[in-house]
Design a protein around this motif. Structure first.
Motif, short mmCIF file in Angstrom:
data_model
loop_
_atom_site.label_atom_id
_atom_site.label_comp_id
_atom_site.label_asym_id
_atom_site.label_seq_id
_atom_site.Cartn_x
_atom_site.Cartn_y
_atom_site.Cartn_z
N PHE A 513 4.33 14.36 -1.58
CA PHE A 513 3.57 14.39 -0.33
C PHE A 513 2.12 14.84 -0.56
CE2 PHE A 513 7.90 15.26 1.75
CZ PHE A 513 8.11 13.90 1.95
N LYS A 514 1.95 15.85 -1.38
CA LYS A 514 0.61 16.38 -1.63
C LYS A 514 -0.26 15.36 -2.33
CE LYS A 514 -1.76 20.21 -3.92
NZ LYS A 514 -1.62 21.43 -4.74
N GLU A 515 0.28 14.70 -3.35
CA GLU A 515 -0.49 13.70 -4.07
C GLU A 515 -0.92 12.56 -3.15
OE1 GLU A 515 2.07 12.45 -7.18
OE2 GLU A 515 1.88 14.29 -8.34
N PHE A 516 0.00 12.10 -2.30
CA PHE A 516 -0.32 10.98 -1.41
C PHE A 516 -1.36 11.39 -0.38
CE2 PHE A 516 0.39 8.30 2.32
CZ PHE A 516 0.35 7.04 1.75
N ALA A 517 -1.21 12.57 0.22
CA ALA A 517 -2.15 12.99 1.26
C ALA A 517 -3.54 13.23 0.68
CB ALA A 517 -1.63 14.26 1.94
N LEU A 523 -7.79 7.51 5.20
CA LEU A 523 -7.38 6.41 6.09
C LEU A 523 -7.30 6.86 7.54
CD1 LEU A 523 -4.58 4.74 3.91
CD2 LEU A 523 -6.92 3.95 4.27
N LEU A 524 -7.08 8.17 7.79
CA LEU A 524 -7.03 8.67 9.17
C LEU A 524 -8.39 9.07 9.70
CD1 LEU A 524 -3.80 10.87 9.35
CD2 LEU A 524 -4.20 8.63 10.35
N LEU A 525 -9.39 9.12 8.82
CA LEU A 525 -10.75 9.49 9.23
C LEU A 525 -10.78 10.87 9.89
CD1 LEU A 525 -11.94 6.06 10.69
CD2 LEU A 525 -12.16 6.91 8.37
N LYS A 526 -9.95 11.78 9.39
CA LYS A 526 -9.91 13.13 9.92
C LYS A 526 -10.13 14.12 8.78
CE LYS A 526 -6.67 12.22 13.72
NZ LYS A 526 -5.35 12.57 14.31
N ASN A 541 1.90 5.40 9.24
CA ASN A 541 2.07 4.76 10.55
C ASN A 541 0.79 4.07 11.01
OD1 ASN A 541 4.77 5.54 10.76
ND2 ASN A 541 4.25 7.51 11.73
N SER A 542 -0.36 4.53 10.49
CA SER A 542 -1.62 3.88 10.86
C SER A 542 -1.83 2.57 10.09
CB SER A 542 -2.80 4.82 10.59
OG SER A 542 -2.92 5.07 9.20
N GLN A 562 1.13 -0.11 -3.61
CA GLN A 562 -0.08 0.53 -4.12
C GLN A 562 -1.28 -0.42 -4.02
OE1 GLN A 562 0.66 2.22 -7.94
NE2 GLN A 562 -0.93 3.76 -7.76
N GLU A 563 -1.03 -1.71 -4.22
CA GLU A 563 -2.12 -2.68 -4.10
C GLU A 563 -2.58 -2.80 -2.64
OE1 GLU A 563 -0.63 -6.28 -5.69
OE2 GLU A 563 -0.35 -5.48 -7.73
N GLU A 564 -1.62 -2.76 -1.68
CA GLU A 564 -2.00 -2.83 -0.27
C GLU A 564 -2.82 -1.62 0.15
OE1 GLU A 564 -1.58 -5.17 1.92
OE2 GLU A 564 -0.50 -6.53 0.60
N LEU A 565 -2.39 -0.43 -0.29
CA LEU A 565 -3.17 0.77 0.03
C LEU A 565 -4.54 0.72 -0.62
CD1 LEU A 565 -0.33 3.43 -0.31
CD2 LEU A 565 -1.48 2.76 1.81
N ALA A 566 -4.61 0.15 -1.80
CA ALA A 566 -5.91 0.03 -2.46
C ALA A 566 -6.83 -0.89 -1.68
CB ALA A 566 -5.72 -0.49 -3.89
N ARG A 567 -6.28 -1.95 -1.08
CA ARG A 567 -7.11 -2.85 -0.26
C ARG A 567 -7.61 -2.14 1.00
NH1 ARG A 567 -3.88 -7.20 -2.38
NH2 ARG A 567 -2.17 -6.79 -0.92
N LEU A 568 -6.76 -1.28 1.60
CA LEU A 568 -7.22 -0.51 2.76
C LEU A 568 -8.36 0.43 2.38
CD1 LEU A 568 -3.80 0.34 4.46
CD2 LEU A 568 -5.47 -1.37 5.18
#
Length: 967
Positions: A513-517, A523-526, A541-542, A562-568
């Motif tokens: 969880f820590k690594e991902f966050a 991505l949440l712009l917060k 969820n976003s 991982q590729e999809e998240l990289a595109r985001l």
């Protein structure tokens, strides 16, 4: 290839290890022209992303290849490289003859193109040994031992009328050559081959060998000698590459395992059994890591998962390794009985495992059995299993070789063998009586291999492994040909089909969880998002990702997530670029407007200043006109007055006579020292500029630092005086490119006006070494020249070692210096109107030896001519009482050789590779005996071709005559 960011020679040494080990451990087989006949595990140790050292572990060298090769296979590469690359004169030194005469090579050698390739490989091996740090005498001893192994293989035996065993007449010369190459007595070696001596109740008992036992003893000596040479090479490499850091420093480690693949030949022997056992163990580790551990993690994290079935090879490992009824345990049990045979071992296996699913009984008069491996069935020929597992040598051979006059052979057999089969050389020779090693009590080869395999698996289970599978495209060793069935079989029995499935259906990426966050909170712009599970769920969820799973402590993703998240992230990156672009545009426009207003203000001020200046000039012109008008009025009034004679004024100073020539009395200005040029981009620092940090020059003068600097300089001069002067002088003087001990600034000043490619070599001021300064296209570069522990010279970062500094310079006139591939073209000579740059070295040494030189050479000054400084330097560093004649420095062994050999030794003095110091090259200790043996072999060979009936008489006469003339 680069291993680290550090600018050290360790990187090149590590890279040179692989060709060296491949030469001694690889061979041509029916499956591969460069097959590894041993396994190696390389441990690279790092600190702060730079390599600090390395260590190599070797496993199960196929020593039996030294004395026997199957059809279509060859011996180890080093024998072919050596016979192709060694010069004719060196072959005479080592006792090498035509390669087709050696039984260990099956009487075969390569074609001319192959021989040429082997010659190049031999040069690479010699350079690798120089780079790693092998001494010249060690290399000579090693090559002599290898030549002895080849000669030993040609010894044959025959029985006498009394059923005793003797060496055949045709191989008497080979026995003499082997004894000379091994540095032992001929009679002692013959006794070790033909009989066994044992001591019972204080009484020595000799048991004569039959012909088969004598041949087995001969082959076992060759195998053990080669195995120990290989083990010593690995030990020497580990010694040279050991990390030179404190024991308290923690180092990271990367391990690379390069081991033999699964083998199934026409005839499979003990080596194939051990190789396939190692592959079974690695396949089990692969299955455990890919299937068991991964699926176990899914269950622990509560992930819904359909279990993937795979072929488990644990029963095969139990068949080999279980105690006390495993195959290796039964092999050790049978090896302990002197009268046991290979047939007894196979019968034991058949009785114990006839019901085992992975064992098949073979009904044949030859001792055969079959194992069903994970890769398929393999039939093994058990002939020689017990002898290879015992790996014994004649009882008195070890004592004989420990007392050998060849130092390396003595070290090899005085060493101990660890539980894993690793050779551990001792620092000093130990007597046999005090030695805790006994060939009759040592571990068997199978036990050593099993223990080393267990240690290897322990290391691998503690690491995070990555697997590289090698697939063979065809069996004919041809390029651009793919055998689909062969490739599919390899994919299937390596377990790659199941691996592809688990990678497709499983979750290859499992961050916490820590690594991902931390990585995707943008991505949440917060800002200041907590690094917990809820934040990860909000991030996911976003997005529009699907198919991922959330466990109790980590997230599970497919390979494409991982590729999809990289595109985001890339989309946000592009948006950030737009924001940055507009923000920077606004800032730049604001700056532009302020600059524009400032320019307008300055222009207005300029106009006002110009108008004010115009007004002032107009006022000045009016004033000047007014003054001119007044002056004219005064002149007119003056002209109207009556004229009166002028009254002369008194002289204030008497005029002096003017000299005829002003230049003749101007004093000549004294000769001033040249002012150093200001530094420019031409001498800008580069990564190869190797002096001290320039920031030290800005610090105030420190007396302690000055003393330390002076001490280093004094030590460097002493090092140069004692070890380098005689190596550097050529024809009575130093080369034109040598400039002694000058500073970096002085070297750059000398080269600043020189053409591209000009260079000089100088002595380091604070270290024992040299620096090569090169005039580059836009700057001067400084390359460090290191002198290794074995006396070889290497440019830092280069992969080639040189025997002398002139050889290094000569080599790089044709081969560029990495990484810019710069060629040395023009040496920077000395200044004609000044003293040489190395005058300081001369002055330092003259103070300590001027009195002795004056007494020994009172009339030398009149013969020096223009080379006065060079000749003085050369004489200055001769050993006390030594002669400048190179003949006086030859070792005693060279004075006992023939006149032809002396002419050969004198010939190199006429070539550029000549050794001007008078130091002789290393030779085998018993070179005269080796030479006599070679002459005897050639004489016997000639008699065999002429008249076999006269062999005995003629060879005996020839031998006696040689002893009278040359011994």
């Amino acid at each position: 290839m680069e291993l680290c960011k550090a600018n050290s020679q360790l990187e090149q040494q590590i890279l040179q290890v692989n060709p060296l080990l491949e030469a001694f451990g690889n061979a041509q087989t029916v499956m591969n022209d460069n097959s590894s006949r041993f396994g190696k595990y390389i441990q690279l140790r790092f600190q702060n992303s730079s390599v600090k050292g390395a260590k190599i572990n070797e496993y199960l060298l196929e020593k039996s290849r030294v004395v026997h090769q199957d059809e279509g296979e060859q011996n180890f590469h080093i024998f072919y490289f050596m016979l192709a690359g060694i010069s004719k004169e060196d072959k005479e030194i080592y006792g090498l003859l035509d390669p087709t005469r050696y039984r260990c090579l099956n009487g075969r050698f390569g074609q001319e193109d192959m021989v040429q390739a082997w010659r190049v490989k031999y040069a690479e091996v010699c350079n690798a040994m120089d780079m790693v740090g092998f001494e010249e005498q060690e290399k000579v001893d090693m090559m002599t031992i290898l030549a002895g192994i080849l000669s030993l293989g040609n010894i044959t035996f025959e029985t006498t009328d009394s059923d005793a065993l003797k060496v055949s007449e045709a191989s008497r010369g080979w026995l003499k050559a082997t004894a000379g190459q091994f540095g032992v007595q001929e009679e002692d070696l013959l006794k070790s081959l033909t009989c066994t001596t044992s001591v019972t109740r204080g009484e020595a008992i000799q048991r004569l060998h039959n012909q088969q036992q004598a041949e087995d003893a001969r082959d076992s000596i060759a195998k053990v000698a080669y195995g120990r040479v290989f083990g010593w090479i690995v030990s020497k490499i580990n010694e040279q590459l050991a990390p030179k850091v404190d024991c308290d420093v923690e180092l990271n480690e990367i391990g690379i395992l390069d081991i033999f693949g699964f083998e199934n030949f026409a005839v499979n022997r003990f080596e194939q059994l051990c190789i396939n056992l190692a592959n079974e163990q690695l396949q089990y580790f692969f299955n455990h890591h890919i299937f068991l551990m991964e699926q176990k993690e899914y269950k622990e994290e509560g992930i819904t998962w359909e279990t993937i079935t795979y072929k488990d090879n644990k029963p095969i490992l139990d068949l080999f390794l279980t105690k006390p009824i495993g195959i290796l345990s039964l092999l050790d049990e049978q090896s302990a009985f002197p009268q046991a045979t290979d047939r007894d071992f196979v019968d034991k296996l058949n009785s114990k495992f006839k019901t085992a699913p992975n064992f098949e009984v073979v009904r044949n008069h030859t001792p055969l059995f079959t194992i069903v491996h994970y890769a398929g069935k393999v039939q093994y020929n058990a002939s020689g299993f017990l002898e290879k597992n015992r790996d014994t040598i004649p009882a008195n051979i070890r004592e004989l070789f420990i007392n050998s006059v060849t130092p390396l052979l003595s070290v090899l057999f005085a060493a101990t063998i660890s539980r894993t089969g690793t050779l551990m050389p001792r620092k000093a020779k130990v007597q046999v009586a005090d030695d805790n090693f006994n060939s009759t009590r040592k571990q068997s080869v199978g036990a050593q291999f099993k223990h080393s395999l267990a240690v290897l698996m322990e290391k691998m289970f503690a690491a995070g492994p990555h697997f590289v599978r090698c697939i063979k495209p065809n069996r004919s060793k041809q390029p651009d040909q793919i055998d689909s069935k062969l490739v599919m079989d390899q994919l299937r029995y390596n377990g790659l089909m199941e691996t592809i499935r688990i990678r497709r259906d499983g979750f290859s990426w499992r961050p916490s969880f820590k690594e991902f966050a931390e990585r995707y909170n943008i991505l949440l712009l917060k800002p200041d998002l907590p690094l917990d599970k809820s934040s990860c769920m909000s991030i996911l969820n976003s997005t529009e990702l699907s198919g991922w799973k959330c466990g109790s402590s980590r997230l599970f993703f497919k390979y494409w997530h991982q590729e999809e998240l990289a595109r985001l992230l890339e989309r946000l990156g592009r948006a950030a670029l737009v924001i940055q672009k507009n923000y920077r545009a606004r800032i730049c426009r604001r700056k532009f407007l302020s600059l524009l207003a400032e320019i307008r203000r300055q222009r207005q001020a300029q106009r006002e200043r110009e108008e004010r200046e115009e007004r002032e000039e107009e006022e000045q012109r009016r004033q000047q006109l007014e003054d001119e008008r007044k002056r004219r009025l005064e002149l007119e009034q003056e002209n109207l007055r009556p004229a009166s004679p002028p009254v002369p004024l008194p002289r204030k100073k008497k005029p002096e006579p003017r000299p005829r020539s002003v230049m003749s009395i101007v004093p000549k200005s004294p000769h001033l020292a040249p002012v150093p040029r200001p530094r420019s981009k031409l001498i800008e620092a580069t990564p190869f500029d190797n002096e001290l940090n320039a920031s030290l020059m800005l610090q105030p003068i420190d007396e302690e630092r000055m003393k330390e600097k002076h001490l280093k300089k004094t030590n460097t001069i002493r090092w140069f005086k004692e070890t380098q002067v005689r190596k550097l002088t050529r024809d009575g003087g130093f080369p034109s490119w040598f400039h002694g001990m000058i500073s970096r600034r002085q070297a750059e000043d000398l080269l600043i006006d020189k053409p591209l490619g000009c260079f000089l070599v100088r002595v380091g001021q604070s270290r024992e070494g040299y620096t090569l300064t090169f005039r580059g296209a836009d700057r001067c570069r400084h390359y460090m020249v290191e002198m290794q522990s074995n006396g070889k010279y290497v440019i830092l970062g280069e992969d080639r070692a040189h025997s002398s500094l002139p050889d290094l310079v000569q080599y790089h006139t044709t081969v560029g210096i990495k990484p810019f591939m710069e060629l040395l073209t023009l040496p920077c000579g000395q200044m004609c109107d000044q003293e040489p740059d190395y005058e300081e070295l001369k002055a330092f040494t003259l103070s300590s030896s001027s009195s002795s030189e004056a007494a020994e050479r009172p009339d030398d000054d009149q013969d020096m001519g223009s080379h006065k400084v060079h000749l003085q330097m050369q004489r200055l560093f001769l050993p006390p009482g030594g002669s400048s004649n190179p003949e006086s420095h030859k070792p005693p062994v060279l004075k006992r050789i023939s006149d032809r050999r002396r002419r050969i030794e004198a010939a190199p003095m006429e070539h550029k590779d000549d050794n001007p110091t008078g130091e002789s090259r290393p030779f085998p200790r018993l070179y005269p005996s080796i030479r006599l043996a070679m002459r005897e072999i050639q004489q016997i060979h000639q008699h065999f071709q002429q008249s076999p009936d006269q062999i005995q008489v003629s060879s005996g006469k020839a031998l006696s005559s040689w002893k009278r003339t040359d011994a």
